[in-house]
Write an enzyme that holds these catalytic residues in place. Structure first.
Site, PDB file in Angstrom:
ATOM      1  N   HIS A  20       0.711  -1.300   0.096  1.00 17.53           N
ATOM      2  CA  HIS A  20      -0.113  -0.006  -0.040  1.00 17.53           C
ATOM      3  C   HIS A  20       0.780   1.134   0.082  1.00 17.53           C
ATOM      4  O   HIS A  20       2.127   1.134   0.307  1.00 17.53           O
ATOM      5  CB  HIS A  20      -0.861   0.060   1.350  1.00 17.53           C
ATOM      6  N   GLU A  26       0.838   4.079   1.831  1.00 13.36           N
ATOM      7  CA  GLU A  26       1.335   4.302   3.066  1.00 13.36           C
ATOM      8  C   GLU A  26       2.548   3.580   3.631  1.00 13.36           C
ATOM      9  O   GLU A  26       3.507   4.077   4.159  1.00 13.36           O
ATOM     10  CB  GLU A  26       0.307   4.430   4.084  1.00 13.36           C
ATOM     11  N   CYS A  50      -6.442   2.308   5.457  1.00 11.34           N
ATOM     12  CA  CYS A  50      -7.016   0.964   5.807  1.00 11.34           C
ATOM     13  C   CYS A  50      -6.384   0.785   7.004  1.00 11.34           C
ATOM     14  O   CYS A  50      -5.417   1.235   7.626  1.00 11.34           O
ATOM     15  CB  CYS A  50      -6.682   0.009   4.706  1.00 11.34           C
TER      16      CYS A  50
END
Ligand code: ZN
Length: 159
Positions: A54, A56, A83
């Site tokens: 992801h 991040e 998330c």
């Protein structure tokens, strides 16, 4: 929110679009300190097959490669509210704050990635359930003196 926040939020959306154009998923993350983008990353799950790639997570790893393991003084600008995995990672990395372009609900209205255990807009509901009621089965195993490594670590690092 400042004009600068809006500009970086828009940039995170632009980077997400560029990632979609390149065959990736619609997420990007900018780590900004003192008005400067220090690290940026897009979601690379589609490009790598790594489900943890992801934006991040990748940004936090890229920051660590630059010797930055504590994001104090940083704002994380993200395409969508993180998330649970990325939110947890952000808690560990400790930026000053997160600015997101799209809420979980807005994201869920327009995007789903086919996970068997959760849907994106209700992912957080999973965490409010007792462990035994969650879609991901988990049971506590048994091992003699299982907390020994924790006690040992604490004893070694006591100041
Ligand atoms: Zn994530």
């Amino acid at each position: 929110m400042t004009d600068r926040d809006d500009a970086f939020t828009a940039l995170s959306v632009q980077r997400a679009q560029e990632n979609v154009d390149a065959g990736g998923k619609p997420f990007a993350c900018l780590l900004v300190r003192d008005g400067e983008v220090v690290v940026e990353a897009a979601n690379h799950v589609a490009q790598t097959g790594d489900p943890t790639a992801h934006a991040e997570i990748r940004a936090i790893r890229l920051a660590a490669e630059q010797g930055i393991s504590d994001l104090a003084g940083f704002t994380a600008y993200v395409t969508a509210y993180p998330c649970p995995m990325c939110l947890g990672a952000l808690y560990y990395a400790q930026p000053d704050r997160v600015v997101y372009a799209v809420s979980r609900e807005e994201e869920g209205e327009h995007y789903e990635d086919g996970n068997r255990l959760m849907s994106l807009d209700t992912f957080y509901d999973e965490y409010a359930k007792p462990i035994g009621d969650r879609a991901l089965a988990a049971e506590q195993g048994s091992a003699a003196d299982a907390t020994a490594p924790f006690r040992d670590w604490t004893a070694r690092h006591a100041s």
